[in-house]
Scaffold this active site. Structure first.
Site, PDB file in Angstrom:
ATOM      1  N   ASP A  90      17.019 -10.092 -21.759  1.00 37.18           N
ATOM      2  CA  ASP A  90      15.760 -10.862 -20.458  1.00 37.18           C
ATOM      3  C   ASP A  90      14.852 -10.996 -20.294  1.00 37.18           C
ATOM      4  OD1 ASP A  90      17.782 -10.078 -18.838  1.00 37.18           O
ATOM      5  OD2 ASP A  90      17.456  -7.580 -18.332  1.00 37.18           O
ATOM      6  N   ARG A  97      17.685   0.255 -16.725  1.00 35.48           N
ATOM      7  CA  ARG A  97      18.173  -0.767 -16.803  1.00 35.48           C
ATOM      8  C   ARG A  97      17.933   0.100 -18.707  1.00 35.48           C
ATOM      9  NH1 ARG A  97      19.561  -4.955 -14.704  1.00 35.48           N
ATOM     10  NH2 ARG A  97      18.723  -6.742 -16.318  1.00 35.48           N
ATOM     11  N   GLU A 135      -3.284   5.534   4.632  1.00 37.54           N
ATOM     12  CA  GLU A 135      -4.448   4.551   4.180  1.00 37.54           C
ATOM     13  C   GLU A 135      -4.174   5.511   2.498  1.00 37.54           C
ATOM     14  OE1 GLU A 135      -6.524   2.502   4.879  1.00 37.54           O
ATOM     15  OE2 GLU A 135      -5.402   2.290   6.768  1.00 37.54           O
ATOM     16  N   PRO A 168      -1.456   0.834  -5.692  1.00 39.56           N
ATOM     17  CA  PRO A 168      -2.263  -0.756  -5.301  1.00 39.56           C
ATOM     18  C   PRO A 168      -3.122  -0.800  -6.739  1.00 39.56           C
ATOM     19  CG  PRO A 168      -2.656   0.110  -3.791  1.00 39.56           C
ATOM     20  CD  PRO A 168      -2.001   0.431  -4.250  1.00 39.56           C
TER      21      PRO A 168
HETATM   22  C1  LIG Z   1      -1.151   0.717   2.945  1.00 39.46           C
HETATM   23  S1  LIG Z   1      -0.992   1.498   1.377  1.00 39.46           S
HETATM   24  C2  LIG Z   1      -2.302   2.008   0.917  1.00 39.46           C
HETATM   25  C3  LIG Z   1      -3.819   1.469   0.107  1.00 39.46           C
HETATM   26  C4  LIG Z   1      -5.030   1.537   0.038  1.00 39.46           C
HETATM   27  N1  LIG Z   1      -5.498   2.050   1.503  1.00 39.46           N
HETATM   28  C5  LIG Z   1      -5.533   0.724  -0.978  1.00 39.46           C
HETATM   29  O1  LIG Z   1      -6.211  -0.288  -0.363  1.00 39.46           O
HETATM   30  O2  LIG Z   1      -5.915   1.028  -2.773  1.00 39.46           O
HETATM   31  C6  LIG Z   1      -0.518   3.474   1.336  1.00 39.46           C
HETATM   32  C7  LIG Z   1       0.477   3.275   0.111  1.00 39.46           C
HETATM   33  O3  LIG Z   1       1.588   2.194  -0.524  1.00 39.46           O
HETATM   34  C8  LIG Z   1       1.911   2.628  -1.733  1.00 39.46           C
HETATM   35  N2  LIG Z   1       1.829   0.734  -2.342  1.00 39.46           N
HETATM   36  C9  LIG Z   1       0.437   0.165  -1.742  1.00 39.46           C
HETATM   37  N3  LIG Z   1       0.975  -1.164  -2.173  1.00 39.46           N
HETATM   38  C10 LIG Z   1       1.160  -0.384  -3.300  1.00 39.46           C
HETATM   39  C11 LIG Z   1       1.928  -1.432  -4.673  1.00 39.46           C
HETATM   40  N4  LIG Z   1       1.386  -2.468  -5.057  1.00 39.46           N
HETATM   41  N5  LIG Z   1       2.705  -0.740  -5.987  1.00 39.46           N
HETATM   42  C12 LIG Z   1       2.045   0.160  -5.765  1.00 39.46           C
HETATM   43  N6  LIG Z   1       2.438   1.490  -4.537  1.00 39.46           N
HETATM   44  C13 LIG Z   1       1.894   0.559  -3.298  1.00 39.46           C
HETATM   45  C14 LIG Z   1       0.905   3.555  -2.256  1.00 39.46           C
HETATM   46  O4  LIG Z   1       1.589   4.418  -2.237  1.00 39.46           O
HETATM   47  C15 LIG Z   1      -0.100   3.509  -1.045  1.00 39.46           C
HETATM   48  O5  LIG Z   1      -0.309   4.655  -0.787  1.00 39.46           O
END
Ligand SMILES: C[S@@+](CC[C@H](N)C(=O)[O-])C[C@H]1O[C@@H](n2cnc3c(N)ncnc32)[C@H](O)[C@@H]1O
Length: 234
Positions: free
Chosen positions: A156, A141, A103, A76
């Protein structure tokens, strides 16, 4: 998770035809201990578990087909996926996507292994798999031959910087709601102009950030300013 997502649709067809290749790897296959442990407690007393670096480094080194293969961590905290990034990924020979869980992932992966981090939006998912599937679909795509008519990718939303034009199909009238008559005119130039105008109007209404001053060509700006009062009619 991936077999479900890619069991239907244009990406499945592209995979079947070998236009795009995809392989899914289990990090546990790259562990060296008998419990095949991929996660551990974070240093410093935070809650939860973190994915360890060793299996991820080993996995990437094993699946990398050439030195230049791009490696991205789904996170994220990364660059938000958009059409530009999807197109960039589509032009690569191999892209390795690392999916986090729990996490998150030991920071050394982002700092010393990945070329970058990709996010699919400002929210937190429980794992990177859904995000990776979104990235694969969006990028595929843009690989020539994946979408039957390449023109449809070009028209698109976002491909040309604005949203796509509205589309209609039969019936011509449904519960009193009529398809805009211009579409039956047979005048292709007029239809094209109408479509462009509608696409601009909808973009201005729903994504004003995309039509900010400087973002549109003078022709588009003129077209948009021509039609301030049209909404639900043609
Ligand atoms: C619960 S999340 C960890 C979030 C982290 N503790 C933080 O707050 O940045 C677990 C995994 O989900 C994936 N993930 C979660 N949200 C994402 C997003 N918006 N885009 C891409 N991957 C995401 C990532 O690979 C991440 O390591």
């Amino acid at each position: 998770m991936f077999s479900g997502v890619f069991s239907a649709g244009v990406v499945k067809k592209a995979l079947d035809r070998g236009i795009v290749r995809m392989a899914v790897h289990d990090l546990r296959d790259f562990t060296a201990d008998k419990h095949r442990q991929v996660d551990d407690r974070p240093f410093g007393g935070l809650e939860g578990m973190v994915l360890k670096p060793e299996p991820i480094f080993r996995a990437v080194e094993a699946v990398r087909e050439e030195a230049g293969a791009k490696v991205y961590l789904l996170s994220p905290q990364g660059r938000t996926l958009d059409a530009r990034l999807a197109r960039e990924l589509a032009s690569e020979t191999q892209v390795i996507l690392i999916c986090g869980r729990y996490e998150g992932v030991d920071e050394r992966v982002a700092e010393h292994l990945a070329d970058g981090e990709i996010s699919i939006g400002d929210f937190v998912l429980s794992g990177g798999e859904l995000a990776a599937a979104v990235v694969v679909d969006a990028a595929a795509r843009f690989v020539p031959g994946v979408v039957g008519k390449e023109g449809s990718v070009r028209s698109d939303s976002f491909a040309g910087g604005i949203l796509a034009c509205p589309q209609y199909t039969r019936p011509r009238e449904f519960r009193g709601l009529k398809v805009p008559p211009v579409l039956f005119s047979g005048d292709h130039k007029r239809i094209e102009r109408w479509r462009r105008r509608k696409a601009l109007e909808k973009t201005a209404r729903q994504r004003p950030d995309l039509v900010e001053p400087g973002a549109l060509s003078p022709e588009d700006r003129e077209l948009l300013e021509e039609t301030p009062h049209e909404r639900k009619s043609s």
